[in-house]
Design an enzyme around this catalytic site. Structure first.
Site, short mmCIF file in Angstrom:
data_model
loop_
_atom_site.label_atom_id
_atom_site.label_comp_id
_atom_site.label_asym_id
_atom_site.label_seq_id
_atom_site.Cartn_x
_atom_site.Cartn_y
_atom_site.Cartn_z
N SER A 1 0.88 -1.18 0.00
CA SER A 1 0.00 0.00 0.00
C SER A 1 0.91 1.22 0.00
O SER A 1 1.54 1.50 1.01
CB SER A 1 -0.87 0.04 1.26
OG SER A 1 -1.49 -1.20 1.48
N LYS B 1 -7.41 1.46 -2.06
CA LYS B 1 -6.85 1.06 -0.76
C LYS B 1 -6.91 2.23 0.24
O LYS B 1 -7.19 2.03 1.42
CB LYS B 1 -5.41 0.56 -0.94
CG LYS B 1 -4.70 0.18 0.32
CD LYS B 1 -5.29 -1.03 1.03
CE LYS B 1 -4.55 -1.30 2.34
NZ LYS B 1 -5.13 -2.41 3.10
P1 NAD Z 1 6.21 -6.08 7.14
O1 NAD Z 1 7.01 -4.95 7.67
O2 NAD Z 1 5.84 -7.22 8.04
O3 NAD Z 1 6.96 -6.73 5.85
C1 NAD Z 1 7.74 -5.99 4.95
C2 NAD Z 1 8.89 -6.87 4.49
O4 NAD Z 1 9.68 -6.11 3.55
C3 NAD Z 1 9.86 -7.25 5.62
O5 NAD Z 1 10.10 -8.65 5.59
C4 NAD Z 1 11.13 -6.46 5.32
O6 NAD Z 1 12.33 -7.13 5.72
C5 NAD Z 1 11.04 -6.35 3.81
N1 NAD Z 1 11.82 -5.23 3.28
C6 NAD Z 1 11.85 -3.94 3.70
N2 NAD Z 1 12.69 -3.21 2.94
C7 NAD Z 1 13.19 -4.06 2.01
C8 NAD Z 1 14.11 -3.92 0.93
N3 NAD Z 1 14.68 -2.72 0.65
N4 NAD Z 1 14.40 -4.99 0.19
C9 NAD Z 1 13.83 -6.20 0.44
N5 NAD Z 1 12.96 -6.41 1.44
C10 NAD Z 1 12.64 -5.35 2.21
O7 NAD Z 1 4.89 -5.40 6.51
P2 NAD Z 1 3.49 -6.12 6.17
O8 NAD Z 1 2.59 -6.02 7.35
O9 NAD Z 1 3.75 -7.44 5.51
O10 NAD Z 1 2.91 -5.07 5.10
C11 NAD Z 1 3.39 -4.98 3.76
C12 NAD Z 1 2.48 -4.02 2.98
O11 NAD Z 1 1.15 -4.53 2.99
C13 NAD Z 1 2.41 -2.60 3.59
O12 NAD Z 1 2.35 -1.66 2.57
C14 NAD Z 1 1.12 -2.64 4.38
O13 NAD Z 1 0.55 -1.36 4.53
C15 NAD Z 1 0.27 -3.58 3.53
N6 NAD Z 1 -0.79 -4.30 4.25
C16 NAD Z 1 -0.54 -4.90 5.44
C17 NAD Z 1 -1.58 -5.57 6.09
C18 NAD Z 1 -1.37 -6.22 7.45
O14 NAD Z 1 -2.39 -6.57 8.10
N7 NAD Z 1 -0.14 -6.40 7.91
C19 NAD Z 1 -2.86 -5.63 5.52
C20 NAD Z 1 -3.06 -5.06 4.27
C21 NAD Z 1 -2.02 -4.39 3.64
#
Ligand code: NAD
Length: 296
Positions: free
Chosen positions: A96, A171
């Site tokens: 997002s 979103k």
């Molecule tokens: P998270 O922080 O758990 O996961 C992000 C991942 O990206 C991590 O494993 C991190 O190590 C990796 N990362 C960060 N920078 C990086 C880079 N430069 N290169 C490679 N990997 C990298 O976040 P999440 O909760 O999985 O959310 C991800 C997206 O989905 C966000 O945009 C969030 O807003 C959206 N989202 C999350 C949820 C939820 O309930 N968690 C629900 C809907 C949407």
């Protein structure tokens, strides 16, 4: 079957990529967190050595990263996707992020002969695990049709909303509704509890009426147990509301309710609760009211 690259194996990306493996797709994965990569390799994925390496070995590349700066870095930074991706590939960003960043990246990818979709999701970790996410996509219809089955392995509802950036606009609308809904639950349930009424009974009494919602059913059981483990972190919801306010400002649309809830979230973040689940918004009300909304 298309070979898929998956970059970003966090709370959401990990179960989503596992569902792609279960559906029979071959996967090359990458994350800066090596533990997450090893877990996916254990489940049958191949290890990627950089975003460029992942892109050079796959036909469809998916990112699931925290925010706009990370997506920009992974696509255009050192050893970014753009340096490995082959013409004719499809790039899908399922994070997002700000719709303007999506549009900027889609132009850079188009120069490489690559179509881009933005396809953010709703439903949180439980639906990511079940493969029943709601996926709201933006971009060219031909690219969407090509990857629809791939998205279908991660989501139950998969919709093309419009052109590139529309997925993230949908979103933002989703995140405004969820934030306000969760804040309303906090306000209402703190009031009921302070009035001496059992919040669990209030929840059971109202959940079938007009106040019932997916947010109420997802968050109330966790609130009653004082469980604010993420899920969806308050700090990520702050990012989404900031993007919503910026977009509202650009469009000349009032967003006063989002502003209020954003302030509440910032107070919680400053108190060290930014990594709590957004169901933890209720803690703002609980602190000021001097009461906790818990099971009796
Ligand atoms: P998270 O922080 O758990 O996961 C992000 C991942 O990206 C991590 O494993 C991190 O190590 C990796 N990362 C960060 N920078 C990086 C880079 N430069 N290169 C490679 N990997 C990298 O976040 P999440 O909760 O999985 O959310 C991800 C997206 O989905 C966000 O945009 C969030 O807003 C959206 N989202 C999350 C949820 C939820 O309930 N968690 C629900 C809907 C949407």
């Amino acid at each position: 079957m298309e070979k898929i690259g998956f970059i970003g194996l966090g709370i959401m990306g990990k179960p989503m990529s596992k569902n792609l493996l279960k559906a029979g797709y071959k996967l090359v994965v990458y994350d800066i967190n090596q533990l997450a990569v090893e877990e996916l390799v254990g489940a049958g994925a191949e290890k990627g050595h950089s975003p460029a390496d992942v892109a050079s070995r796959t036909d469809v590349i998916i990112t699931m990263l925290p925010d706009s700066p990370e997506v920009r870095e992974v696509v255009t930074g050192k050893e970014g996707v753009i340096y490995g991706i082959r013409p004719g590939s499809v790039f899908i960003d399922m994070s997002s992020i700000a719709p303007l960043t999506t549009i900027e990246l889609s132009k850079k990818l188009a120069e490489k002969g690559v179509s881009m979709l933005d396809a953010p999701v709703s439903g949180g970790e439980p639906k990511a695990i079940d493969g029943t996410l709601s996926i709201m996509a933006g971009g060219p219809e031909t690219a969407f049709e090509r990857v629809k089955d791939i998205l279908g392995a991660m989501g139950k509802s998969v919709r093309l909303v419009g052109g590139i950036g529309s997925g993230n606009i949908a979103k933002l609308a989703n995140q405004i509704i969820v934030a306000l809904n969760i804040a309303a639950i906090g306000e209402a349930m703190t009031l009921a509890t302070k009035a001496g009424v059992d919040p669990e009974k209030v929840y059971e009494a109202i959940r079938g009426g007009l106040a019932g919602s997916t947010a109420l059913d997802a968050k109330m059981p966790l609130i009653l147990n004082g469980n604010f483990k993420p899920g969806f972190r308050i700090e990520l919801h702050i990012k989404d509301l900031n993007n919503a306010l910026k977009t509202a400002e650009e469009l000349g649309v009032p967003a006063l309710l989002s502003e209020k809830v954003l302030e509440i979230m910032k107070v919680l973040r400053d108190e060290g609760k930014g990594k709590d689940d957004h169901g933890g918004i209720i803690q703002y009300y609980e602190k000021l009211a001097g009461i906790e909304v818990r099971k009796r």
